[in-house]
Scaffold this motif. Structure first.
Motif, mmCIF file in Angstrom:
data_model
loop_
_atom_site.group_PDB
_atom_site.id
_atom_site.type_symbol
_atom_site.label_atom_id
_atom_site.label_comp_id
_atom_site.label_asym_id
_atom_site.label_seq_id
_atom_site.Cartn_x
_atom_site.Cartn_y
_atom_site.Cartn_z
ATOM 1 N N ALA A 217 48.322 55.430 8.059
ATOM 2 C CA ALA A 217 47.592 54.161 7.666
ATOM 3 C C ALA A 217 47.700 53.822 6.389
ATOM 4 O O ALA A 217 47.657 52.707 6.194
ATOM 5 C CB ALA A 217 46.045 54.508 8.103
ATOM 6 N N ILE A 218 47.359 54.849 5.499
ATOM 7 C CA ILE A 218 47.307 54.434 4.052
ATOM 8 C C ILE A 218 48.577 54.140 3.311
ATOM 9 O O ILE A 218 48.673 53.170 2.610
ATOM 10 C CB ILE A 218 46.623 55.531 3.200
ATOM 11 C CG1 ILE A 218 45.084 55.746 3.699
ATOM 12 C CG2 ILE A 218 46.651 55.339 1.564
ATOM 13 C CD1 ILE A 218 44.493 56.870 3.256
ATOM 14 N N ILE A 219 49.523 55.039 3.684
ATOM 15 C CA ILE A 219 51.075 54.769 2.890
ATOM 16 C C ILE A 219 51.667 53.760 3.600
ATOM 17 O O ILE A 219 52.881 53.045 3.097
ATOM 18 C CB ILE A 219 51.692 55.900 2.665
ATOM 19 C CG1 ILE A 219 50.818 57.001 1.616
ATOM 20 C CG2 ILE A 219 52.972 56.011 2.144
ATOM 21 C CD1 ILE A 219 51.061 58.167 1.895
ATOM 22 N N GLY A 220 51.436 53.381 4.918
ATOM 23 C CA GLY A 220 52.455 52.341 5.476
ATOM 24 C C GLY A 220 53.648 52.844 6.190
ATOM 25 O O GLY A 220 54.686 52.055 6.402
ATOM 26 N N LYS A 221 54.035 54.286 5.946
ATOM 27 C CA LYS A 221 55.095 54.841 6.796
ATOM 28 C C LYS A 221 54.697 55.989 7.718
ATOM 29 O O LYS A 221 53.664 56.390 7.526
ATOM 30 C CB LYS A 221 56.210 55.323 5.657
ATOM 31 C CG LYS A 221 56.764 54.504 4.667
ATOM 32 C CD LYS A 221 57.798 55.278 4.180
ATOM 33 C CE LYS A 221 58.866 54.081 3.146
ATOM 34 N NZ LYS A 221 59.838 54.662 2.682
ATOM 35 N N PRO A 222 55.607 56.172 8.688
ATOM 36 C CA PRO A 222 55.083 57.248 9.475
ATOM 37 C C PRO A 222 55.042 58.555 9.105
ATOM 38 O O PRO A 222 56.166 59.126 8.433
ATOM 39 C CB PRO A 222 56.245 57.212 10.691
ATOM 40 C CG PRO A 222 57.420 56.403 10.325
ATOM 41 C CD PRO A 222 56.914 55.596 8.994
ATOM 42 N N LYS A 291 49.521 58.541 -3.691
ATOM 43 C CA LYS A 291 50.244 57.623 -3.097
ATOM 44 C C LYS A 291 51.735 57.729 -3.414
ATOM 45 O O LYS A 291 52.508 57.702 -2.271
ATOM 46 C CB LYS A 291 49.976 55.972 -2.925
ATOM 47 C CG LYS A 291 49.736 55.390 -1.689
ATOM 48 C CD LYS A 291 49.135 54.014 -2.115
ATOM 49 C CE LYS A 291 48.849 53.334 -0.735
ATOM 50 N NZ LYS A 291 48.419 51.810 -0.925
ATOM 51 N N SER A 292 52.420 57.670 -4.325
ATOM 52 C CA SER A 292 53.673 57.468 -4.902
ATOM 53 C C SER A 292 54.368 58.901 -4.572
ATOM 54 O O SER A 292 55.413 58.951 -4.389
ATOM 55 C CB SER A 292 53.925 57.212 -6.220
ATOM 56 O OG SER A 292 52.985 58.065 -7.135
#
Length: 296
Positions: A217-222, A291-292
């Motif tokens: 949800a936060i990073i936008g990748k599965p 995140k990164s």
């Protein structure tokens, strides 16, 4: 009027996660003097570049202890992941006592007082020895480090969005290393306010499946969680030539997490604001902050 000398605080494990961050938090405090314990002249260089005093201290060389403790008032004890921690801690504490050290902050491990997880219990035996020796003390018992999902054992913990762990669907209690170091720094700076305290440090309970969903949800990748059998960990440690007296205990505790036989595995606590005046890091904050590093 004679000037009162500043209390000298020795940080063992100074190059590790908790020790180095504890030093960072203490640097702005002009009322104390920090001394970083290092094992080589090379490791001393970055500290001395910041104006931080260093001493040589090798846990496996008791001859280095007396000099390291000269003039020290308070100490943070952070031992390594080996059964030798028991012998090292006793010898270190005996030397600290002889040198006149007053306050000990000990970085222990998870668990309730009646834990039977072996390496957690070893830390509690060290806690009792600290008390028996007559030190003023603060015991820290951090739950699972959030940083373990960034890397574990020198390897990336998540590969292409896949999280591997050995605990099936267990819900664990988690803490940010930075929060542990902040509590350590406060207890070292103001021991009179934290003496006699055992602080259990865990502030967000999550399963690995829930963490994968949160990262997605936060990073936008599965992100996905694929549990591995604890035996996979055991074999990897054998193959790596690890010290099995300790790693056998770790294998056993993965098995116990997986079968749900560790009481209080997901215990969380409300002590952080009272100790620090701040709110603890929750997983949503930690993932945002890193995140990164999680991205792929």
């Amino acid at each position: 009027m004679l000037k009162t000398p500043k209390p000298k605080i020795l940080i063992t494990g100074a190059t590790g996660q908790v020790g180095s961050k504890t030093i960072e938090f203490l640097l702005s405090n002009k009322e104390i003097e920090i001394v970083a314990a290092v094992r080589s002249k090379e490791k001393a260089i970055p500290f001395e570049a910041k104006g931080i005093s260093t001493v040589m201290l090798d846990f496996d060389d008791e001859g280095t202890y007396p000099t390291a403790f000269e003039g020290i008032d308070r100490v943070l004890i952070v031992t390594g992941y080996t059964v030798d921690m028991l012998r090292q801690s006793k010898a270190l504490l005996d030397s600290a006592k002889n040198a006149g050290v007053k306050h000990v902050v000990h970085l222990g491990a998870c668990g309730r007082d009646d834990t039977t997880v072996a390496h957690w219990a070893w830390h509690q035996l060290i806690e009792r020895y600290i008390e028996w020796s007559g030190f003023s003390y603060t015991h820290l018992r951090p739950e699972t480090f959030m940083q373990n999902l960034l890397s574990y054992g020198g390897k990336k913990a998540i590969e292409n969005g896949v999280i591997h762990a050995y605990v099936k669907g267990a819900r664990l209690s988690w803490v940010d290393v930075d929060d542990v170091a902040l509590v350590a720094s406060i207890a070292l700076a103001s021991p009179e306010l934290h003496t006699g305290k055992t602080y259990r440090l865990g502030y967000d309970a999550k399963t690995f499946t829930e963490l994968a969903q949160l990262m997605t949800a936060i990073i936008g990748k599965p992100f996905f969680y694929e549990p591995l059998a604890p035996e996979v960990f055991l074999q990897s440690m054998i193959d790596a030539g690890a010290e099995m007296a300790y790693m056998g205990c770790v294998y056993d505790h993965w098995k116990r997490y997986a079968n749900g036989s560790i009481p209080g595995a997901d215990d969380t606590f409300d002590n952080f604001p009272e100790i620090t005046g701040q709110e603890p890091t929750k997983w949503i904050n930690f993932i945002e902050k890193h995140k990164s590093e999680f991205a792929y």
